[in-house]
Design an enzyme around this catalytic site. Structure first.
Site, PDB file in Angstrom:
ATOM      1  N   ARG A 140       1.471 -11.084   5.445  1.00  0.00           N
ATOM      2  CA  ARG A 140       2.799 -10.923   5.555  1.00  0.00           C
ATOM      3  C   ARG A 140       3.416 -10.410   6.941  1.00  0.00           C
ATOM      4  O   ARG A 140       4.514 -10.644   7.410  1.00  0.00           O
ATOM      5  CB  ARG A 140       3.600 -10.363   4.489  1.00  0.00           C
ATOM      6  CG  ARG A 140       3.185 -10.953   3.061  1.00  0.00           C
ATOM      7  CD  ARG A 140       4.040 -10.230   1.826  1.00  0.00           C
ATOM      8  NE  ARG A 140       5.378 -10.700   1.968  1.00  0.00           N
ATOM      9  CZ  ARG A 140       6.233 -10.077   1.021  1.00  0.00           C
ATOM     10  NH1 ARG A 140       5.522  -9.184   0.083  1.00  0.00           N
ATOM     11  NH2 ARG A 140       7.409 -10.206   1.219  1.00  0.00           N
ATOM     12  N   PRO A 159       0.828  -1.135   0.089  1.00  0.00           N
ATOM     13  CA  PRO A 159      -0.035   0.149   0.039  1.00  0.00           C
ATOM     14  C   PRO A 159       0.759   1.175   0.125  1.00  0.00           C
ATOM     15  O   PRO A 159       1.775   1.257   0.645  1.00  0.00           O
ATOM     16  CB  PRO A 159      -0.620   0.060   1.317  1.00  0.00           C
ATOM     17  CG  PRO A 159      -0.695  -1.623   1.918  1.00  0.00           C
ATOM     18  CD  PRO A 159       0.804  -2.034   1.013  1.00  0.00           C
ATOM     19  N   GLU A 160       0.633   2.194  -0.771  1.00  0.00           N
ATOM     20  CA  GLU A 160       1.402   3.409  -1.003  1.00  0.00           C
ATOM     21  C   GLU A 160       0.416   4.523  -0.286  1.00  0.00           C
ATOM     22  O   GLU A 160      -0.782   4.293   0.092  1.00  0.00           O
ATOM     23  CB  GLU A 160       1.644   3.801  -2.516  1.00  0.00           C
ATOM     24  CG  GLU A 160       2.663   2.704  -3.007  1.00  0.00           C
ATOM     25  CD  GLU A 160       4.136   2.797  -2.457  1.00  0.00           C
ATOM     26  OE1 GLU A 160       4.227   3.744  -1.667  1.00  0.00           O
ATOM     27  OE2 GLU A 160       4.797   1.766  -3.041  1.00  0.00           O
ATOM     28  N   LYS A 188      24.550  16.846  -4.156  1.00  0.00           N
ATOM     29  CA  LYS A 188      24.257  15.235  -4.215  1.00  0.00           C
ATOM     30  C   LYS A 188      24.573  14.666  -5.434  1.00  0.00           C
ATOM     31  O   LYS A 188      23.911  15.003  -6.482  1.00  0.00           O
ATOM     32  CB  LYS A 188      22.793  15.223  -3.591  1.00  0.00           C
ATOM     33  CG  LYS A 188      22.543  15.315  -2.125  1.00  0.00           C
ATOM     34  CD  LYS A 188      21.426  14.606  -1.663  1.00  0.00           C
ATOM     35  CE  LYS A 188      21.245  14.531  -0.155  1.00  0.00           C
ATOM     36  NZ  LYS A 188      21.311  15.774   0.480  1.00  0.00           N
TER      37      LYS A 188
END
Ligand SMILES: [Zn+2]
Length: 270
Positions: A110, A2-3, A151
């Site tokens: 899970r 799930p996002e 970066k």
């Protein structure tokens, strides 16, 4: 997994059935999630009224009068409302029973999810270092530009870093980079302010569109075994490696960035 849009849709689906309700009992059938569910959760939560259901990143914060249940759906978890006493199937680990006669049921095959208790959730160790919410004004292209200076890491893992902005999972990072025309392999520090302004807008747009589509699944949170899955949406690149770009017809390429599979169009993205 799930996002953010699925978690936000879960919040919208369950909140009206929880807020204002008093908890009558908490039944835990399996305590071993990513971290053990506190032994005293029933004692702490029972008798309390639920005040507000919030979301922070992918955590749901079920705020009671005293204390907050922090829940995370992990890889495979879901929350829905069932009638109290509805027999539990395998993997249905927790019921939070309400005086309304409904119960919030947590299912997680899970068991990578979490149910924790906190009196100060926003300063909980799991939440305190999180970056801003992507759909608020605290997140914008200027933030991406400033944080990326110097970066050398690729831009895709950079925007998926929860300290930069929360909730930009693999699908949404992949799609937003395509929409912004940015090659996901580019060094984060070498991308201009103007392109980051565009990228932030696209991140907000893809997440908001997914949440909007999730709205059609809200009734699935009640009864039965409703498990809203991933929201159907048009994906331009995610999961389409080797297929033709929908914009220019070029074959989409697969690449691994930050241990995550990525797809991009070598012509549309530079
Ligand atoms: Zn293309």
């Amino acid at each position: 997994m799930p996002e953010l849009p699925e978690v936000e849709t879960t919040r919208r689906g369950i909140a009206p059935h929880l807020e204002g309700q008093r908890v009558s009992r908490v039944v835990v059938r399996e305590r071993r999630l990513r971290w053990p569910i506190p032994e005293d959760l029933d004692v702490r939560l029972s008798g309390q009224r639920i005040v507000l259901v919030e979301r922070r990143a992918k955590y749901l914060l079920i705020n009671a009068e005293v204390g907050t249940l922090i829940s995370h759906l992990g890889m495979s978890g879901n929350l829905r409302l069932v009638e109290v006493g509805m027999p539990a199937a395998k993997h249905e680990h927790v019921d939070i029973e309400l005086e309304s006669g409904m119960a919030l049921r947590y299912t997680d095959p899970r068991r990578f999810g979490a149910m924790l208790w906190s009196h100060d959730p926003h300063n909980h160790e799991l939440l305190m270092r999180l970056g801003p919410e992507p759909l608020t004004d605290l997140f914008d292209g200027e933030r991406l530009f400033q944080l990326s200076r110097g970066k050398s890491m690729a831009v895709k893992p950079f925007i998926m870093d929860n300290a930069v902005v929360v909730g930009v999972g693999n699908i949404y990072a992949t799609e937003a980079l395509f929409a912004a025309g940015i090659d996901p392999r580019r060094a984060a520090g070498g991308i201009s302010r103007g392109r980051y302004l565009k990228l932030a807008i696209e991140i907000k747009r893809v997440l908001a569109a997914a949440i909007e589509r999730g709205g059609t699944t809200l009734r699935d949170f009640i009864g039965g075994d409703g498990q809203p899955g991933y929201f159907q949406q048009e994906l331009f690149v995610y999961g389409r490696g080797g297929e033709a770009c929908k914009v220019c017809g070029t074959e989409l390429r697969n690449v691994v960035l930050g241990q995550r599979a990525s797809v991009f169009c070598p012509r549309c993205q530079s």
